[in-house]
Design a protein around this motif. Sequence first.
Motif, mmCIF file in Angstrom:
data_model
loop_
_atom_site.group_PDB
_atom_site.id
_atom_site.type_symbol
_atom_site.label_atom_id
_atom_site.label_comp_id
_atom_site.label_asym_id
_atom_site.label_seq_id
_atom_site.Cartn_x
_atom_site.Cartn_y
_atom_site.Cartn_z
ATOM 1 N N SER A 461 -5.913 6.224 10.807
ATOM 2 C CA SER A 461 -6.019 5.945 9.376
ATOM 3 C C SER A 461 -4.628 5.868 8.764
ATOM 4 C CB SER A 461 -6.840 7.029 8.686
ATOM 5 O OG SER A 461 -6.174 8.281 8.789
ATOM 6 N N SER A 462 -4.556 5.259 7.606
ATOM 7 C CA SER A 462 -3.298 5.149 6.876
ATOM 8 C C SER A 462 -3.584 5.273 5.396
ATOM 9 C CB SER A 462 -2.595 3.823 7.179
ATOM 10 O OG SER A 462 -3.406 2.731 6.807
ATOM 11 N N ALA A 463 -2.629 5.818 4.666
ATOM 12 C CA ALA A 463 -2.834 6.033 3.242
ATOM 13 C C ALA A 463 -1.486 6.046 2.551
ATOM 14 C CB ALA A 463 -3.573 7.341 2.981
ATOM 15 N N VAL A 464 -1.499 5.654 1.279
ATOM 16 C CA VAL A 464 -0.304 5.748 0.456
ATOM 17 C C VAL A 464 -0.121 7.197 0.049
ATOM 18 C CG1 VAL A 464 0.770 5.026 -1.698
ATOM 19 C CG2 VAL A 464 -0.566 3.384 -0.367
ATOM 20 N N GLN A 465 1.051 7.742 0.290
ATOM 21 C CA GLN A 465 1.360 9.127 -0.051
ATOM 22 C C GLN A 465 1.996 9.175 -1.432
ATOM 23 O OE1 GLN A 465 0.887 12.235 1.512
ATOM 24 N NE2 GLN A 465 1.597 12.890 -0.506
ATOM 25 N N PRO A 466 1.298 9.725 -2.428
ATOM 26 C CA PRO A 466 1.895 9.791 -3.779
ATOM 27 C C PRO A 466 3.112 10.715 -3.787
ATOM 28 C CG PRO A 466 -0.492 10.123 -3.849
ATOM 29 C CD PRO A 466 -0.090 10.229 -2.416
ATOM 30 N N VAL A 467 4.186 10.261 -4.407
ATOM 31 C CA VAL A 467 5.403 11.039 -4.558
ATOM 32 C C VAL A 467 5.785 11.006 -6.034
ATOM 33 C CG1 VAL A 467 7.860 11.204 -3.990
ATOM 34 C CG2 VAL A 467 6.215 10.574 -2.221
ATOM 35 N N ALA A 468 6.016 12.204 -6.606
ATOM 36 C CA ALA A 468 6.426 12.263 -8.010
ATOM 37 C C ALA A 468 7.717 11.478 -8.198
ATOM 38 C CB ALA A 468 6.621 13.713 -8.429
ATOM 39 N N GLY A 469 7.785 10.704 -9.253
ATOM 40 C CA GLY A 469 8.906 9.807 -9.430
ATOM 41 C C GLY A 469 9.720 10.057 -10.674
ATOM 42 N N GLY A 470 10.913 9.479 -10.678
ATOM 43 C CA GLY A 470 11.784 9.514 -11.831
ATOM 44 C C GLY A 470 12.312 8.127 -12.119
ATOM 45 N N THR A 498 10.685 -1.940 0.925
ATOM 46 C CA THR A 498 11.014 -2.432 -0.413
ATOM 47 C C THR A 498 9.929 -3.379 -0.891
ATOM 48 O OG1 THR A 498 12.387 -4.162 0.581
ATOM 49 C CG2 THR A 498 13.493 -2.140 -0.100
ATOM 50 N N ASP A 499 9.960 -3.712 -2.174
ATOM 51 C CA ASP A 499 8.851 -4.463 -2.759
ATOM 52 C C ASP A 499 8.764 -5.895 -2.242
ATOM 53 O OD1 ASP A 499 11.100 -5.393 -3.966
ATOM 54 O OD2 ASP A 499 10.463 -5.030 -6.025
ATOM 55 N N GLY A 500 9.833 -6.427 -1.636
ATOM 56 C CA GLY A 500 9.750 -7.780 -1.097
ATOM 57 C C GLY A 500 8.717 -7.932 -0.011
ATOM 58 N N LEU A 501 8.337 -6.816 0.634
ATOM 59 C CA LEU A 501 7.343 -6.878 1.702
ATOM 60 C C LEU A 501 5.930 -6.971 1.158
ATOM 61 C CD1 LEU A 501 6.738 -6.702 4.767
ATOM 62 C CD2 LEU A 501 6.696 -4.222 4.517
ATOM 63 N N VAL A 502 5.684 -6.412 -0.008
ATOM 64 C CA VAL A 502 4.309 -6.305 -0.502
ATOM 65 C C VAL A 502 4.067 -7.078 -1.791
ATOM 66 C CG1 VAL A 502 3.937 -4.072 0.600
ATOM 67 C CG2 VAL A 502 4.895 -4.151 -1.711
ATOM 68 N N GLU A 503 5.101 -7.674 -2.368
ATOM 69 C CA GLU A 503 4.928 -8.389 -3.633
ATOM 70 C C GLU A 503 5.443 -9.812 -3.485
ATOM 71 O OE1 GLU A 503 5.762 -7.635 -8.376
ATOM 72 O OE2 GLU A 503 7.282 -7.042 -6.925
ATOM 73 N N ASP A 510 0.175 -3.552 -5.917
ATOM 74 C CA ASP A 510 -0.976 -2.753 -5.475
ATOM 75 C C ASP A 510 -1.775 -3.478 -4.401
ATOM 76 O OD1 ASP A 510 -0.260 -0.775 -7.237
ATOM 77 O OD2 ASP A 510 -1.568 -1.491 -8.845
ATOM 78 N N GLU A 511 -2.009 -4.761 -4.623
ATOM 79 C CA GLU A 511 -2.741 -5.543 -3.632
ATOM 80 C C GLU A 511 -1.944 -5.662 -2.333
ATOM 81 O OE1 GLU A 511 -4.694 -10.040 -3.127
ATOM 82 O OE2 GLU A 511 -3.778 -9.395 -5.022
ATOM 83 N N GLY A 512 -0.616 -5.835 -2.469
ATOM 84 C CA GLY A 512 0.209 -5.943 -1.283
ATOM 85 C C GLY A 512 0.252 -4.651 -0.490
ATOM 86 N N MET A 513 0.321 -3.507 -1.171
ATOM 87 C CA MET A 513 0.299 -2.225 -0.463
ATOM 88 C C MET A 513 -1.020 -2.024 0.259
ATOM 89 S SD MET A 513 3.134 -0.524 -0.633
ATOM 90 C CE MET A 513 2.647 1.176 -0.327
ATOM 91 N N GLU A 514 -2.101 -2.459 -0.350
ATOM 92 C CA GLU A 514 -3.397 -2.337 0.309
ATOM 93 C C GLU A 514 -3.469 -3.222 1.553
ATOM 94 O OE1 GLU A 514 -7.202 -0.664 0.749
ATOM 95 O OE2 GLU A 514 -5.477 -0.127 -0.502
ATOM 96 N N GLN A 515 -2.921 -4.435 1.449
ATOM 97 C CA GLN A 515 -2.888 -5.309 2.622
ATOM 98 C C GLN A 515 -2.017 -4.718 3.722
ATOM 99 O OE1 GLN A 515 -1.542 -9.118 1.187
ATOM 100 N NE2 GLN A 515 -3.440 -9.555 0.088
ATOM 101 N N LEU A 516 -0.878 -4.123 3.342
ATOM 102 C CA LEU A 516 -0.014 -3.497 4.350
ATOM 103 C C LEU A 516 -0.713 -2.305 4.994
ATOM 104 C CD1 LEU A 516 2.752 -3.269 5.717
ATOM 105 C CD2 LEU A 516 3.515 -1.876 3.785
ATOM 106 N N ARG A 517 -1.435 -1.528 4.189
ATOM 107 C CA ARG A 517 -2.141 -0.366 4.737
ATOM 108 C C ARG A 517 -3.168 -0.785 5.781
ATOM 109 N NH1 ARG A 517 -6.622 2.642 4.090
ATOM 110 N NH2 ARG A 517 -7.539 1.185 2.603
ATOM 111 N N HIS A 518 -3.894 -1.857 5.486
ATOM 112 C CA HIS A 518 -4.865 -2.359 6.467
ATOM 113 C C HIS A 518 -4.168 -2.951 7.690
ATOM 114 C CE1 HIS A 518 -8.610 -1.706 4.303
ATOM 115 N NE2 HIS A 518 -8.059 -2.182 3.194
ATOM 116 N N ALA A 519 -2.999 -3.542 7.487
ATOM 117 C CA ALA A 519 -2.293 -4.172 8.606
ATOM 118 C C ALA A 519 -1.793 -3.151 9.612
ATOM 119 C CB ALA A 519 -1.119 -5.012 8.080
ATOM 120 N N VAL A 520 -1.369 -1.973 9.132
ATOM 121 C CA VAL A 520 -0.839 -0.963 10.055
ATOM 122 C C VAL A 520 -1.903 0.043 10.476
ATOM 123 C CG1 VAL A 520 1.454 -1.184 9.062
ATOM 124 C CG2 VAL A 520 -0.085 0.572 8.184
ATOM 125 N N GLY A 521 -3.009 0.099 9.767
ATOM 126 C CA GLY A 521 -4.064 1.036 10.116
ATOM 127 C C GLY A 521 -4.675 0.696 11.468
#
Length: 699
Positions: A461-470, A498-503, A510-521
């Motif tokens: 499985s794969s998931a986006v890990q939330p990290v508190a940001g500044g 970086t965002d060039g991979l998913v946007e 958001d859609e790109g991160m979801e596609q990447l998550r499925h691609a590596v899962g």
Amino acid sequence: MAPTPPSPRPSAPAALEPPVALEPAMAANGIGSFDWDLRTDVIVGDARACRILGIDDPAEHPELPPLDSEGFLALLHAEDAPVVRDRVQRAVAELGQCGAYYRTVFADGEMHAVRFRARVLADQQGKPSHMVGFVWDATVELHKRVRADRLAMVREERTRFIKEAARALSEATTMQDVARVFTELPLPGIPPDGLILAVLDSGRIQILRSTGYRPEAPAPPDHVPLDSDHPAALALRTRTPVFLGSRREYQERFPAVWERVSDTTRSAWAFLPLVAGGRPIGVCVASFYEDRALDSEDRTLLSTLGGMVAQSLARARLHDAEHELAAGLQRVMLPRRVPPLPGFTSAVRYLPAGTGLQIGGDWYDVVPLPGGHVGLVIGDVQGHDVHAAGVMGQLRIALRAYAAEGHPPAAVMTRASRFLADLDTGHFATCLYAEVNVDYGAVYAVRAGHLDPLVCRADGSSAVQPVAGGLPLGIDPENSYPVTRFTLDPGEMLLLCTDGLVETRTVDIDEGMEQLRHAVGGRELQGPGALEALADRIADAAADSHERDDDIALLLLRWDGPAEARPRQLRRRIPQADLEQVAEVRGELRDAVRRWGVGELADTVELLTSELVTNALVHTDRDALLTARLYREGGPEGPARLRVEVDDESDLWPKRRTPGEQASSGRGLMLVEALADAWGVDPRGTGKRMWFELIHRQP
């Protein structure tokens, strides 16, 4: 008064005999005469007319049947017969004149052309009876027309060729592309047997690409000096084409270099200088197996082609130089290699932007930290140009230095933001920094406006890990960055990008991160080459996308588990103004000693460490550096010695006090003395080191 009746029309003579006065003129101009009896459909001509028509003279061959209209039309070219028939019929119907040009094929198969002019004569009743006229040979006109048609076709082909060549050369980006296009061009009318494109480099003419030369044949001359007596060098020096129509001409004009080409099978050459912006940059050569005297149109075509190749080559050379500069700059800015990391496996990729100089502000870095830990950096400076790359290089080095000094993640990010703001470049940067503990897989991550990381678990499985940001780096120098802690199990992977991979232009983040998550899962993450294969798959998919217009940085890190053969060590720098870090260090130290197998010491080491760290921060104005090490004495079964050191830069030594019952402080050193197996204070030149040791014996 009755109307006057019309006068009768003249009748056709019984035999057509041209006036004697006209005979010399007709003979001198090769003109024959004919008489076509329209009532009997018999055509009679004089001797010259018969020769022009390509038929036998009836006077010499009386046994032959007379020529009628169908026999005459059968002599004509199939395309011309209907035209002649229509014009004759119209003249007969109108009692008028007609003329025509037609082609005819003689008995020997040779094509001829004939022109005739005739008038229809009426009998006494006003009906058409004869067509009389002249006929003359127009074969010369036919040859001229054929040549003109051929020349027109050649000109049309050359015009079309120039357009196609211009289009193909305009699409050529690199020098190799220009060379490939040139050597594959099908020149119309003068197809050469060999083509060479050479460039001028450091005073020598060097072949870039050639075609039409067999491997077993003598190779064309290469690396020819510009000052040599060679036709290519002469063409470049004089900037004038050199045409050699035969081997003899080559030998006579260039005897000094003839021996080098005498074994070749070529017999004619055209050397065309390539000049762009008033400067010679190369030469192209067309060669022929047979002698070839190129006419003016051939030379004009070749010279025009040379000019187009020169412009394309100059543009491609500039592109190659810019690309090499950008690629070299990017190589210098990014780490040359990722160092080997005990306990970790990593893979990195960088893809430049698809347009422009192909250079940008995206970067990655892997920083070995004290204690065998590793720092991961992924960042993106605003823009993808040379300025952004320069800012990226400075920021990468600064952030790497802060991390290598042992600063905790929040301090690393705060200092990097302050550094970028002080540069005053007008650029900001997004960044994610994560410190991974090699002993127990704990990840301490801080995020400055960047994408969250992706965690790939051992179960697939794969998931986006939330990290508190500044805020992004460089916007607010005093901005603080919260730390997010999460853990990895052995064999699990952390993905930073970086965002060039998913946007892209059509896909949001958001859609790109979801596609990447499925691609590596579900991908295989174990094995020595698994991460490299996964990185290649992700990078190849991104490179094939036509919608990508930003550069990409990708970093994969797999935690393989604690490295047992390496000494156990934890090292942390604690900022003087951030007392909250003391609690985080205590928790991390507790986790470490449990991982090291001496969990029974967790409470004591946490208490004593807190006292030493607090003492260093309260009584000095500098940061404190914590180092914890575990040693085994007498082999794996022997006692374990845990040593904790706290370094500061103060020359003030601690003093042991005896506080009263109501005192709220002053008991730190008493606790250390009472609970530690050994403790002390050592000078370090600038500052001091306070330490204690706890011994854990196997039960």
